[in-house]
Design a protein around this motif. Structure first.
Motif, PDB file in Angstrom:
ATOM      1  N   PHE A   1      35.331  47.689  40.491  1.00  0.00           N
ATOM      2  CA  PHE A   1      36.179  48.864  40.720  1.00  0.00           C
ATOM      3  C   PHE A   1      37.399  48.836  39.795  1.00  0.00           C
ATOM      4  CE2 PHE A   1      34.335  49.024  45.200  1.00  0.00           C
ATOM      5  CZ  PHE A   1      33.491  50.057  44.881  1.00  0.00           C
ATOM      6  N   ALA A   2      38.007  47.649  39.659  1.00  0.00           N
ATOM      7  CA  ALA A   2      39.155  47.529  38.757  1.00  0.00           C
ATOM      8  C   ALA A   2      38.747  47.894  37.339  1.00  0.00           C
ATOM      9  CB  ALA A   2      39.715  46.116  38.809  1.00  0.00           C
ATOM     10  N   PHE A   3      37.536  47.477  36.937  1.00  0.00           N
ATOM     11  CA  PHE A   3      37.042  47.827  35.603  1.00  0.00           C
ATOM     12  C   PHE A   3      36.939  49.337  35.443  1.00  0.00           C
ATOM     13  CE2 PHE A   3      32.951  49.313  33.859  1.00  0.00           C
ATOM     14  CZ  PHE A   3      33.294  49.299  32.522  1.00  0.00           C
ATOM     15  N   LEU A   4      36.386  50.019  36.454  1.00  0.00           N
ATOM     16  CA  LEU A   4      36.213  51.473  36.340  1.00  0.00           C
ATOM     17  C   LEU A   4      37.570  52.155  36.142  1.00  0.00           C
ATOM     18  CD1 LEU A   4      33.492  52.194  39.035  1.00  0.00           C
ATOM     19  CD2 LEU A   4      33.233  52.196  36.561  1.00  0.00           C
ATOM     20  N   CYS A   5      38.567  51.738  36.938  1.00  0.00           N
ATOM     21  CA  CYS A   5      39.895  52.344  36.800  1.00  0.00           C
ATOM     22  C   CYS A   5      40.460  52.090  35.405  1.00  0.00           C
ATOM     23  CB  CYS A   5      40.853  51.766  37.830  1.00  0.00           C
ATOM     24  SG  CYS A   5      40.428  52.187  39.496  1.00  0.00           S
ATOM     25  N   LEU A   6      40.340  50.854  34.915  1.00  0.00           N
ATOM     26  CA  LEU A   6      40.925  50.548  33.614  1.00  0.00           C
ATOM     27  C   LEU A   6      40.158  51.222  32.483  1.00  0.00           C
ATOM     28  CD1 LEU A   6      42.229  46.921  33.692  1.00  0.00           C
ATOM     29  CD2 LEU A   6      43.475  49.037  33.465  1.00  0.00           C
ATOM     30  N   ALA A   7      38.849  51.450  32.670  1.00  0.00           N
ATOM     31  CA  ALA A   7      38.089  52.144  31.629  1.00  0.00           C
ATOM     32  C   ALA A   7      38.587  53.574  31.485  1.00  0.00           C
ATOM     33  CB  ALA A   7      36.603  52.114  31.957  1.00  0.00           C
ATOM     34  N   VAL A   8      38.846  54.245  32.616  1.00  0.00           N
ATOM     35  CA  VAL A   8      39.375  55.619  32.541  1.00  0.00           C
ATOM     36  C   VAL A   8      40.796  55.595  31.985  1.00  0.00           C
ATOM     37  CG1 VAL A   8      39.901  57.660  33.884  1.00  0.00           C
ATOM     38  CG2 VAL A   8      37.889  56.341  34.423  1.00  0.00           C
ATOM     39  N   SER A   9      41.578  54.589  32.396  1.00  0.00           N
ATOM     40  CA  SER A   9      42.944  54.475  31.899  1.00  0.00           C
ATOM     41  C   SER A   9      42.951  54.252  30.382  1.00  0.00           C
ATOM     42  CB  SER A   9      43.635  53.328  32.623  1.00  0.00           C
ATOM     43  OG  SER A   9      44.913  53.133  32.129  1.00  0.00           O
ATOM     44  N   ALA A  10      41.978  53.496  29.881  1.00  0.00           N
ATOM     45  CA  ALA A  10      41.879  53.283  28.432  1.00  0.00           C
ATOM     46  C   ALA A  10      41.580  54.590  27.713  1.00  0.00           C
ATOM     47  CB  ALA A  10      40.801  52.254  28.119  1.00  0.00           C
ATOM     48  N   LEU A  11      40.770  55.462  28.338  1.00  0.00           N
ATOM     49  CA  LEU A  11      40.509  56.790  27.769  1.00  0.00           C
ATOM     50  C   LEU A  11      41.817  57.551  27.587  1.00  0.00           C
ATOM     51  CD1 LEU A  11      37.515  58.422  29.641  1.00  0.00           C
ATOM     52  CD2 LEU A  11      37.622  57.589  27.324  1.00  0.00           C
ATOM     53  N   ILE A  12      42.629  57.566  28.659  1.00  0.00           N
ATOM     54  CA  ILE A  12      43.892  58.310  28.615  1.00  0.00           C
ATOM     55  C   ILE A  12      44.813  57.701  27.566  1.00  0.00           C
ATOM     56  CG2 ILE A  12      45.909  58.941  29.951  1.00  0.00           C
ATOM     57  CD1 ILE A  12      44.229  59.060  32.398  1.00  0.00           C
TER      58      ILE A  12
ATOM     59  N   LEU B   1      46.045  55.254  38.151  1.00  0.00           N
ATOM     60  CA  LEU B   1      44.863  54.443  37.838  1.00  0.00           C
ATOM     61  C   LEU B   1      45.216  52.971  37.723  1.00  0.00           C
ATOM     62  CD1 LEU B   1      43.048  56.668  35.242  1.00  0.00           C
ATOM     63  CD2 LEU B   1      42.115  55.852  37.382  1.00  0.00           C
ATOM     64  N   ARG B   2      46.361  52.684  37.082  1.00  0.00           N
ATOM     65  CA  ARG B   2      46.743  51.283  36.938  1.00  0.00           C
ATOM     66  C   ARG B   2      47.149  50.694  38.270  1.00  0.00           C
ATOM     67  NH1 ARG B   2      49.655  52.356  31.647  1.00  0.00           N
ATOM     68  NH2 ARG B   2      48.006  52.081  30.124  1.00  0.00           N
ATOM     69  N   GLY B   3      47.774  51.531  39.136  1.00  0.00           N
ATOM     70  CA  GLY B   3      48.106  51.034  40.464  1.00  0.00           C
ATOM     71  C   GLY B   3      46.852  50.644  41.228  1.00  0.00           C
ATOM     72  N   ILE B   4      45.805  51.509  41.158  1.00  0.00           N
ATOM     73  CA  ILE B   4      44.555  51.201  41.865  1.00  0.00           C
ATOM     74  C   ILE B   4      43.909  49.967  41.254  1.00  0.00           C
ATOM     75  CG2 ILE B   4      42.316  52.115  42.503  1.00  0.00           C
ATOM     76  CD1 ILE B   4      43.540  54.916  42.293  1.00  0.00           C
TER      77      ILE B   4
ATOM     78  N   PHE C   1      42.887  46.453  43.155  1.00  0.00           N
ATOM     79  CA  PHE C   1      41.535  45.882  43.164  1.00  0.00           C
ATOM     80  C   PHE C   1      41.512  44.504  42.513  1.00  0.00           C
ATOM     81  CE2 PHE C   1      39.706  50.297  43.686  1.00  0.00           C
ATOM     82  CZ  PHE C   1      39.208  50.032  44.949  1.00  0.00           C
ATOM     83  N   SER C   2      42.277  44.296  41.435  1.00  0.00           N
ATOM     84  CA  SER C   2      42.226  42.958  40.826  1.00  0.00           C
ATOM     85  C   SER C   2      42.905  41.949  41.711  1.00  0.00           C
ATOM     86  CB  SER C   2      42.830  42.925  39.425  1.00  0.00           C
ATOM     87  OG  SER C   2      43.383  44.111  39.043  1.00  0.00           O
ATOM     88  N   LEU C   3      43.995  42.350  42.391  1.00  0.00           N
ATOM     89  CA  LEU C   3      44.631  41.431  43.334  1.00  0.00           C
ATOM     90  C   LEU C   3      43.642  41.031  44.417  1.00  0.00           C
ATOM     91  CD1 LEU C   3      48.264  42.606  44.111  1.00  0.00           C
ATOM     92  CD2 LEU C   3      47.511  40.412  43.248  1.00  0.00           C
TER      93      LEU C   3
END
Lengths: 192, 192
Positions: free
Chosen positions: B170-181, B51-54, B58-60
């Motif tokens: 998209f970067a937000f969505l990935c980081l939101a799920v990563s924050a859950l984990i 998730l952090r890789g994705i 996206f942020s790049l």
């Protein structure tokens, strides 16, 4: 832990939560660990009620200030999509936090659980988190518009908009902390 | 759980995490519960890396697209505060997710922990959560501006802005799920 003793009002009946019997004591075990865990859970329960109550107050203020922000001509909030978004999210947040406060107060007074503990933990956490994201999103979208309007004219319309935005941001802060607490509760549910 | 067997690449060495020995087994106990817990933790470790890789990708993309969005006259991103905000948060998010991916890859390859487990769990969770809030905030603030510009003219400048905003979301969505984990990991730390 120590400030709990100062705050504990005698009328709140501290129950042993149903999760405590099957959940593990993460302290160094023994009676002390279990007692610390109960105290922490009681503090968290009241803390989340207080945070949601404050969030309810702020979202109500935000949406009432924005909904009454009609001063004729171009100074009507419904000409601007950002302000309509802020109003919609303010209403949504008031409904959600109002429902949660109602449920928590009822559970504290009657001692009965309206939802199953696991279901309640899921609803709490995802609800808090989603409303927090929506609140920060609506406040951020309304800020640049207000900035630009205030460069031209500084009147009751722009001031009210700024007030509604600030209230939304305060409600966001409360719900963000409440989501932290709910996330902790969700993770310590057994059989997740 | 069953899809883990299909995905498990042989080169990743599954270690028993140091937290597992002192953390409680929340399943129905016994060997099966502990094994399920290890599998889940391994899945979560690789999931958060992915998730952090994705999110890094996206942020790049978001910040490169926005930084190169200069087409002369009024079509320069740095005339608009929303776009400067989006760029700044894109850079911040790239730095954060880049650092996290670097740390996690190094931990996976060498097996050594760069930070203490408890400290790492705190940094992970608060970092993910704060960057997620910042990303949704910057994307939301830039959306109405772009909408308004596109009503007047639809050209390469507005299209690039819209692309950068989408990448941020998209970067937000990935980081939101990563924050859950990360939140789950933080809560299952002993002695929290």
């Amino acid at each position: 832990m120590s400030n709990l003793d100062g705050n504990s009002s005698p009328k709140i009946h501290i129950e042993t939560p149903p999760v405590a019997s099957s959940a593990p004591a993460t302290g160094n075990g023994g009676i002390g660990g279990i007692l610390r865990r109960w105290k922490r859970e009681d503090l968290m329960k009241r803390g989340s009620l207080a945070l949601r109550g404050i969030a309810l107050l702020f979202s109500l203020l935000s949406f009432i200030v924005m909904a009454s922000n009609k001063h004729g001509d171009w100074r009507e909030f419904d000409h601007y999509e950002e302000y309509r978004y802020l109003l919609a999210i303010g209403i949504l947040s008031s409904l959600y936090t109002g429902g949660q406060v109602f449920r928590q107060v009822q559970e504290l007074s009657t001692g009965k659980q309206l939802l199953q503990p696991r279901m309640a933990a899921m609803v709490d956490f995802f609800g808090d988190q989603i409303i927090a994201y929506l609140l920060i999103s609506s406040a951020s979208s309304a800020v640049p518009m207000t900035n630009r309007l205030r460069e031209g004219a500084d009147n009751i319309f722009t001031d009210s908009s700024a007030a509604a935005i600030s209230m939304s941001i305060f409600a966001f802060l409360c719900l963000a902390v409440s989501a932290l607490i709910s996330g902790y509760k969700l993770s310590t549910q057994p059989y997740i």
